[in-house]
Design an enzyme around this catalytic site. Structure first.
Site, PDB file in Angstrom:
ATOM      1  N   ARG A  69       0.751  -1.235   0.047  1.00  0.00           N
ATOM      2  CA  ARG A  69       0.197   0.161   0.052  1.00  0.00           C
ATOM      3  C   ARG A  69       0.905   1.147  -0.228  1.00  0.00           C
ATOM      4  O   ARG A  69       0.653   2.227  -0.826  1.00  0.00           O
ATOM      5  CB  ARG A  69      -0.875  -0.005   1.310  1.00  0.00           C
ATOM      6  CG  ARG A  69      -1.635   1.197   1.328  1.00  0.00           C
ATOM      7  CD  ARG A  69      -2.987   1.246   2.103  1.00  0.00           C
ATOM      8  NE  ARG A  69      -2.908   0.762   3.482  1.00  0.00           N
ATOM      9  CZ  ARG A  69      -3.839   0.698   4.313  1.00  0.00           C
ATOM     10  NH1 ARG A  69      -4.998   1.184   3.909  1.00  0.00           N
ATOM     11  NH2 ARG A  69      -3.743   0.592   5.656  1.00  0.00           N
ATOM     12  N   ARG A 117      -8.266 -10.448  12.141  1.00  0.00           N
ATOM     13  CA  ARG A 117      -8.779 -11.217  13.352  1.00  0.00           C
ATOM     14  C   ARG A 117      -8.447 -12.633  13.545  1.00  0.00           C
ATOM     15  O   ARG A 117      -7.846 -13.244  12.589  1.00  0.00           O
ATOM     16  CB  ARG A 117     -10.231 -11.186  13.521  1.00  0.00           C
ATOM     17  CG  ARG A 117     -11.090 -11.950  12.516  1.00  0.00           C
ATOM     18  CD  ARG A 117     -11.454 -13.289  13.084  1.00  0.00           C
ATOM     19  NE  ARG A 117     -12.242 -13.893  12.226  1.00  0.00           N
ATOM     20  CZ  ARG A 117     -11.604 -15.011  11.560  1.00  0.00           C
ATOM     21  NH1 ARG A 117     -10.417 -15.226  11.659  1.00  0.00           N
ATOM     22  NH2 ARG A 117     -12.333 -15.555  10.456  1.00  0.00           N
ATOM     23  N   VAL A 118      -8.082 -12.976  14.837  1.00  0.00           N
ATOM     24  CA  VAL A 118      -7.718 -14.299  15.223  1.00  0.00           C
ATOM     25  C   VAL A 118      -8.929 -14.744  15.825  1.00  0.00           C
ATOM     26  O   VAL A 118      -9.379 -14.246  16.742  1.00  0.00           O
ATOM     27  CB  VAL A 118      -6.312 -14.481  15.879  1.00  0.00           C
ATOM     28  CG1 VAL A 118      -6.351 -15.851  16.415  1.00  0.00           C
ATOM     29  CG2 VAL A 118      -5.297 -13.768  15.048  1.00  0.00           C
ATOM     30  N   LYS A 154     -16.299 -24.047  15.443  1.00  0.00           N
ATOM     31  CA  LYS A 154     -15.975 -24.147  14.108  1.00  0.00           C
ATOM     32  C   LYS A 154     -15.667 -25.730  13.821  1.00  0.00           C
ATOM     33  O   LYS A 154     -16.092 -26.406  13.134  1.00  0.00           O
ATOM     34  CB  LYS A 154     -15.233 -23.377  13.172  1.00  0.00           C
ATOM     35  CG  LYS A 154     -15.126 -23.365  11.775  1.00  0.00           C
ATOM     36  CD  LYS A 154     -15.189 -22.256  11.008  1.00  0.00           C
ATOM     37  CE  LYS A 154     -15.486 -22.702   9.696  1.00  0.00           C
ATOM     38  NZ  LYS A 154     -15.216 -21.359   8.688  1.00  0.00           N
ATOM     39  N   ARG A 163     -18.612 -28.083  14.204  1.00  0.00           N
ATOM     40  CA  ARG A 163     -19.488 -27.776  12.888  1.00  0.00           C
ATOM     41  C   ARG A 163     -18.865 -28.696  11.863  1.00  0.00           C
ATOM     42  O   ARG A 163     -19.795 -29.136  10.943  1.00  0.00           O
ATOM     43  CB  ARG A 163     -19.638 -26.322  12.695  1.00  0.00           C
ATOM     44  CG  ARG A 163     -20.754 -26.021  11.825  1.00  0.00           C
ATOM     45  CD  ARG A 163     -21.145 -24.553  11.915  1.00  0.00           C
ATOM     46  NE  ARG A 163     -20.073 -23.751  12.381  1.00  0.00           N
ATOM     47  CZ  ARG A 163     -19.995 -22.825  11.298  1.00  0.00           C
ATOM     48  NH1 ARG A 163     -20.148 -22.806   9.897  1.00  0.00           N
ATOM     49  NH2 ARG A 163     -19.053 -21.859  11.766  1.00  0.00           N
ATOM     50  N   GLU A 188      -5.979 -17.259   6.192  1.00  0.00           N
ATOM     51  CA  GLU A 188      -7.244 -16.873   5.182  1.00  0.00           C
ATOM     52  C   GLU A 188      -7.335 -15.543   4.864  1.00  0.00           C
ATOM     53  O   GLU A 188      -7.397 -14.518   5.767  1.00  0.00           O
ATOM     54  CB  GLU A 188      -8.604 -17.312   5.437  1.00  0.00           C
ATOM     55  CG  GLU A 188      -9.616 -17.226   4.360  1.00  0.00           C
ATOM     56  CD  GLU A 188     -10.988 -17.372   4.690  1.00  0.00           C
ATOM     57  OE1 GLU A 188     -11.625 -18.452   4.328  1.00  0.00           O
ATOM     58  OE2 GLU A 188     -11.433 -16.477   5.512  1.00  0.00           O
ATOM     59  N   ALA A 205     -21.689  -7.766   1.858  1.00  0.00           N
ATOM     60  CA  ALA A 205     -21.432  -8.748   2.528  1.00  0.00           C
ATOM     61  C   ALA A 205     -21.973  -8.704   4.009  1.00  0.00           C
ATOM     62  O   ALA A 205     -22.431  -9.393   4.818  1.00  0.00           O
ATOM     63  CB  ALA A 205     -20.108  -9.230   2.429  1.00  0.00           C
ATOM     64  N   GLU A 239     -25.752  -8.782   4.374  1.00  0.00           N
ATOM     65  CA  GLU A 239     -26.181  -9.897   4.094  1.00  0.00           C
ATOM     66  C   GLU A 239     -25.891 -10.842   5.539  1.00  0.00           C
ATOM     67  O   GLU A 239     -26.825 -11.523   5.887  1.00  0.00           O
ATOM     68  CB  GLU A 239     -25.559 -10.792   3.138  1.00  0.00           C
ATOM     69  CG  GLU A 239     -26.138 -12.009   2.480  1.00  0.00           C
ATOM     70  CD  GLU A 239     -25.521 -13.183   3.058  1.00  0.00           C
ATOM     71  OE1 GLU A 239     -25.681 -14.359   2.548  1.00  0.00           O
ATOM     72  OE2 GLU A 239     -24.592 -13.088   3.698  1.00  0.00           O
ATOM     73  N   HIS A 240     -24.857 -10.330   6.040  1.00  0.00           N
ATOM     74  CA  HIS A 240     -24.343 -11.214   7.450  1.00  0.00           C
ATOM     75  C   HIS A 240     -25.199 -10.858   8.496  1.00  0.00           C
ATOM     76  O   HIS A 240     -25.653 -11.602   9.082  1.00  0.00           O
ATOM     77  CB  HIS A 240     -22.858 -11.057   7.599  1.00  0.00           C
ATOM     78  CG  HIS A 240     -22.360 -11.537   8.980  1.00  0.00           C
ATOM     79  ND1 HIS A 240     -21.958 -12.952   8.744  1.00  0.00           N
ATOM     80  CD2 HIS A 240     -22.099 -11.271  10.066  1.00  0.00           C
ATOM     81  CE1 HIS A 240     -21.688 -13.291   9.988  1.00  0.00           C
ATOM     82  NE2 HIS A 240     -21.658 -12.042  10.898  1.00  0.00           N
TER      83      HIS A 240
HETATM   84  P1  0O2 Z   1     -16.978 -15.746   9.898  1.00  0.00           P
HETATM   85  O1  0O2 Z   1     -17.355 -15.396  10.993  1.00  0.00           O
HETATM   86  O2  0O2 Z   1     -16.834 -14.231   8.914  1.00  0.00           O
HETATM   87  O3  0O2 Z   1     -15.458 -16.086   9.810  1.00  0.00           O
HETATM   88  P2  0O2 Z   1     -15.283 -23.011   5.780  1.00  0.00           P
HETATM   89  O4  0O2 Z   1     -16.491 -23.159   6.374  1.00  0.00           O
HETATM   90  O5  0O2 Z   1     -14.696 -21.588   5.797  1.00  0.00           O
HETATM   91  O6  0O2 Z   1     -14.232 -24.062   5.868  1.00  0.00           O
HETATM   92  P3  0O2 Z   1     -16.429 -22.394   3.153  1.00  0.00           P
HETATM   93  O7  0O2 Z   1     -17.754 -21.745   3.597  1.00  0.00           O
HETATM   94  O8  0O2 Z   1     -16.329 -23.071   1.765  1.00  0.00           O
HETATM   95  O9  0O2 Z   1     -15.612 -23.259   4.137  1.00  0.00           O
HETATM   96  O10 0O2 Z   1     -15.371 -21.304   3.045  1.00  0.00           O
HETATM   97  P4  0O2 Z   1     -15.505 -19.953   2.165  1.00  0.00           P
HETATM   98  O11 0O2 Z   1     -16.808 -20.166   1.431  1.00  0.00           O
HETATM   99  O12 0O2 Z   1     -14.216 -19.546   1.823  1.00  0.00           O
HETATM  100  O13 0O2 Z   1     -16.362 -19.106   3.334  1.00  0.00           O
HETATM  101  C1  0O2 Z   1     -15.357 -18.395   4.451  1.00  0.00           C
HETATM  102  C2  0O2 Z   1     -15.895 -17.197   4.789  1.00  0.00           C
HETATM  103  O14 0O2 Z   1     -16.233 -16.383   3.763  1.00  0.00           O
HETATM  104  C3  0O2 Z   1     -17.092 -17.100   5.917  1.00  0.00           C
HETATM  105  O15 0O2 Z   1     -16.550 -17.399   6.870  1.00  0.00           O
HETATM  106  C4  0O2 Z   1     -17.348 -15.606   5.743  1.00  0.00           C
HETATM  107  O16 0O2 Z   1     -16.565 -14.720   6.208  1.00  0.00           O
HETATM  108  C5  0O2 Z   1     -17.240 -15.393   4.303  1.00  0.00           C
HETATM  109  N1  0O2 Z   1     -18.388 -15.948   3.387  1.00  0.00           N
HETATM  110  C6  0O2 Z   1     -18.427 -17.058   2.418  1.00  0.00           C
HETATM  111  N2  0O2 Z   1     -19.874 -16.894   2.076  1.00  0.00           N
HETATM  112  C7  0O2 Z   1     -20.474 -15.866   2.512  1.00  0.00           C
HETATM  113  C8  0O2 Z   1     -21.702 -15.408   2.094  1.00  0.00           C
HETATM  114  O17 0O2 Z   1     -22.478 -15.869   1.410  1.00  0.00           O
HETATM  115  N3  0O2 Z   1     -22.093 -14.106   2.810  1.00  0.00           N
HETATM  116  C9  0O2 Z   1     -21.364 -13.464   3.699  1.00  0.00           C
HETATM  117  N4  0O2 Z   1     -21.952 -12.379   4.303  1.00  0.00           N
HETATM  118  N5  0O2 Z   1     -20.042 -14.125   3.917  1.00  0.00           N
HETATM  119  C10 0O2 Z   1     -19.675 -15.197   3.336  1.00  0.00           C
HETATM  120  P5  0O2 Z   1     -17.313 -17.898   8.250  1.00  0.00           P
HETATM  121  O18 0O2 Z   1     -16.538 -18.875   9.096  1.00  0.00           O
HETATM  122  O19 0O2 Z   1     -18.879 -18.559   7.790  1.00  0.00           O
HETATM  123  O20 0O2 Z   1     -17.698 -16.650   9.241  1.00  0.00           O
END
Ligand code: 0O2
Length: 243
Positions: free
Chosen positions: A62, A80-81, A90, A93, A176, A188, A191-192
Site C-alpha cells: 500500500r 482477526r484471530v 467451528k 461444526r 485466510e 456482505a 447479508e451477514h
Molecule cells: P466468519 O465469522 O466471517 O469467519 P469454511 O466453512 O470456511 O471452511 P467455506 O464456507 O467453503 O468453508 O469457506 P468460504 O466459502 O471460503 O467462506 C469462508 C468465509 O467467507 C466465511 O467465514 C465468511 O466470512 C465469508 N463468506 C462466505 N460465504 C459468504 C456469504 O454468503 N455471505 C457472507 N456475508 N460471507 C460469506 P465464516 O466462518 O462463515 O464466518
C-alpha cells in the site's frame, strides 16, 4: 420512579459450577489445566504472528503504491484471530477432532485478514503481488468474484501459509485472506447481519432484495472501474490467478 440500570455489568470470568469444580480439583488436575491453558495460548499466538506478517506485507504494498504511483489500491485492512471458543465451535461444526494438530489441519480461517480495495482490478493486482512473494505458499484460491455464490456473495479468498520466525525456528502458519471491493463489502456485511438477525430463516422478500442488491453492487463495480480507467487513461488487463 424507574430503576437506574448499571452502565456495566461485571460478569465473573468463571461460572459458579466451574469455580466449585476448581476448588475441589487436586494439584495434578490444576497443573494439567495450566498446561492446557499455556498450550492454547501458544497455539493462538502463532496465528496472531501470521496475521501480522501478512498485514505488514500488505502495508508495504500500500505504502509503495502511495509513494511511487500516488495511488492507493487498498482502502482498508482488518485482521482477526478466532477465539478458542470460536475455533472449537467451528471444529465441532466441521466434524474436526478436538486436538490441536487436527484443528491446525482442518481449519483454514483461524487467522483471517480482510482487504478492501477500491476496484476489482486492484483486488487481482494485490492478490498477484502478495501471492508471488517467495515466502508465501498459496494453498487454495476461491474466486467468488469470477464465480459468485448463488446468493450473490462476491469476494476472492486466498488460503496461504506464511512463515513466522519463533525462537525454536520458523513455522508455517495458515491465514485466510479475503479480498473484496467496497461495494462487495457493503453487501456482505448487510447479508451477514440479515442472516444473523433472522437466524438463517430469512423471509423470501429479503432474500430477493439481497440478490437484487448483489447485482446492483456488481454493476456499480463495473461502472466505477470503467470510469476509473477512463480518468487514468488506460485499459484494465484481464485478471488471471494461478496456483
Ligand atoms: P466468519 O465469522 O466471517 O469467519 P469454511 O466453512 O470456511 O471452511 P467455506 O464456507 O467453503 O468453508 O469457506 P468460504 O466459502 O471460503 O467462506 C469462508 C468465509 O467467507 C466465511 O467465514 C465468511 O466470512 C465469508 N463468506 C462466505 N460465504 C459468504 C456469504 O454468503 N455471505 C457472507 N456475508 N460471507 C460469506 P465464516 O466462518 O462463515 O464466518
Amino acid at each position: 420512579m424507574t430503576a437506574v440500570e448499571p452502565q456495566h455489568v461485571v460478569r465473573p470470568l468463571l461460572s459458579a459450577r466451574t469455580l466449585e469444580l476448581l476448588e475441589r480439583a487436586d494439584s495434578g488436575t490444576l497443573s494439567d489445566l495450566t498446561a492446557l491453558r499455556d498450550e492454547i495460548t501458544r497455539f493462538l499466538m502463532r496465528y496472531r504472528f501470521g496475521v501480522s506478517e501478512v498485514e505488514t506485507k500488505l502495508d508495504i504494498l500500500r505504502e509503495e503504491f502511495n509513494l511511487t504511483a500516488g495511488y492507493n489500491p487498498i482502502e482498508s485492512i482488518s485482521c482477526r484471530v478466532k477465539t478458542m471458543e470460536g475455533v472449537l465451535e467451528k471444529a465441532a461444526r466441521k466434524g474436526v477432532d478436538f486436538d490441536l494438530d487436527s484443528i491446525r489441519e482442518g481449519l483454514s480461517d483461524i487467522a483471517g485478514v480482510r482487504v478492501i480495495c477500491s476496484f476489482v482490478s486492484d483486488v487481482y493486482r494485490i492478490v498477484e503481488l502478495l501471492t508471488s512473494q517467495d515466502d508465501i505458499t498459496v494453498l487454495e484460491v476461491k474466486d467468488y468474484i469470477a464465480r459468485p455464490k448463488p446468493n450473490g456473495y462476491r469476494s476472492l479468498h486466498v488460503i496461504l501459509e506464511v512463515p513466522v520466525f519463533l525462537s525454536g525456528g520458523p513455522e508455517q502458519v495458515r491465514v485466510e485472506v479475503q479480498f473484496r471491493t467496497i461495494a462487495m463489502d457493503f453487501w456482505a456485511s448487510l447479508e451477514h447481519k440479515t442472516y444473523y438477525k433472522y437466524d438463517a430463516q430469512v423471509p423470501q422478500h429479503l432474500i430477493d432484495g439481497l440478490t437484487e442488491a448483489a447485482e446492483a453492487a456488481a454493476h456499480l463495480d463495473e461502472t466505477m472501474e470503467r470510469l476509473h480507467h477512463e480518468v487514468r487513461g488506460y485499459q484494465p488487463s484481464a485478471p488471471t490467478i494461478a496456483i
